[in-house]
Design an enzyme around this catalytic site. Sequence first.
Site, PDB file in Angstrom:
ATOM      1  N   THR A 271       0.836  -1.211   0.000  1.00 41.59           N
ATOM      2  CA  THR A 271       0.000   0.000   0.000  1.00 41.59           C
ATOM      3  C   THR A 271       0.869   1.259   0.000  1.00 41.59           C
ATOM      4  O   THR A 271       0.367   2.351  -0.233  1.00 41.59           O
ATOM      5  CB  THR A 271      -0.923   0.033   1.240  1.00 41.59           C
ATOM      6  OG1 THR A 271      -0.118  -0.137   2.406  1.00 41.59           O
ATOM      7  CG2 THR A 271      -1.971  -1.056   1.191  1.00 41.59           C
TER       8      THR A 271
ATOM      9  N   TYR B 290      -9.643  -5.640  12.351  1.00 47.33           N
ATOM     10  CA  TYR B 290      -8.512  -4.701  12.333  1.00 47.33           C
ATOM     11  C   TYR B 290      -8.107  -4.328  13.761  1.00 47.33           C
ATOM     12  O   TYR B 290      -6.955  -4.491  14.167  1.00 47.33           O
ATOM     13  CB  TYR B 290      -8.887  -3.453  11.513  1.00 47.33           C
ATOM     14  CG  TYR B 290      -7.932  -2.308  11.726  1.00 47.33           C
ATOM     15  CD1 TYR B 290      -6.592  -2.435  11.403  1.00 47.33           C
ATOM     16  CD2 TYR B 290      -8.377  -1.096  12.274  1.00 47.33           C
ATOM     17  CE1 TYR B 290      -5.705  -1.384  11.625  1.00 47.33           C
ATOM     18  CE2 TYR B 290      -7.504  -0.055  12.485  1.00 47.33           C
ATOM     19  CZ  TYR B 290      -6.175  -0.202  12.165  1.00 47.33           C
ATOM     20  OH  TYR B 290      -5.297   0.827  12.392  1.00 47.33           O
TER      21      TYR B 290
END
Length: 324
Positions: free
Chosen positions: A36, A142
Amino acid sequence: MAKVLVTGGAGYIGSVCTEYLLEHGYEVTVFDALITGHRSAVDPRAEFIYGDLADREKIIDVCRNGKFDAVMHFAAFSLVGESMVDPSKYFRNNLGSAINLADAAVAGGVKNFVFSSTAATFGQPEKVPIAEYDRQVPINPYGESKLCFEKVLKWYHEIHGINYAALRYFNAAGASELHGEDHRPESHLIPIILQTAAGKRDCLKLFGDDYDTPDGSCIRDYIHVWDLAQAHELALHAPESGHYNLGTGNGLSVFEIIKAAEAVTGKKIPFEIAPRRPGDPARLIACSDRARKELKWTPQYESAEKIVESAWKWRQKFPEGYAD
Ligand code: UDP
């Protein structure tokens, strides 16, 4: 000169932290898989090693050979929605690969470990502002993956003697002179608002105006990324291992951020009300007294305008974000 290994130094917060460390006399090695992150976000003054923390032998070699005084660990996946669809991806990387790094730190005799944790470890808070020892009940994989790794660090501290600081950011925002926020696809509020101001999007979708808050939109604690970087450096000298919440303590609603962005950019930000985004708590505000007291942390950017202004300046300098 102290030597720091920064994992995820090609990402948003990692790249700013690398810049901060370099400007404060540290030698920095960035380790990043560029999944990313962006190669051009890596400060040219830092050494760059391309690699994935899933490659256990590689990171152990890097730590054995690097003679690092500290590791700062930013490399992680961070999209709540994605974690609700693919929890395995989050536990394998944010927990499994992070354990490889912790083992590598032990093997390489690295004394200090600073971990990029998150307000998402708290889930739906029982009260705001949230203090370090408030109940942590994540509501998505997460947040859970980050909380699990906080616990791993606590045990590595007890068993292997590694010093650690788990820094729970609230909403990282803003930019430095050189580095800013460029996620693809973008999902964060301030970059989306600024893309709208720059004419790159038609309008902002405002996720829910029926929350139990004064104007109905969600309240978050936006903290400038340079202030976060300062906290990471200070954490290297923390009096003891532990957790710190990092925010300004000042909650801002989505409508207030839109207003600040209109003032900074001089543009009207068109928006439309969209359904609530699953997993969004109504309010997240940090109590950062511990970091202010124990780390002597003094955030410099305490207003929405200052934060948004820095992000806008970066956007104007780099209208397409990073080149790669
Ligand atoms: N938000 C929004 N529209 C967007 C992106 C975000 O209304 O396109 C809202 C979101 O619901 C939250 C706040 O803005 O209340 C901050 O969201 P962001 O994704 O930036 O950070 P998060 O709080 O999820 O870490």
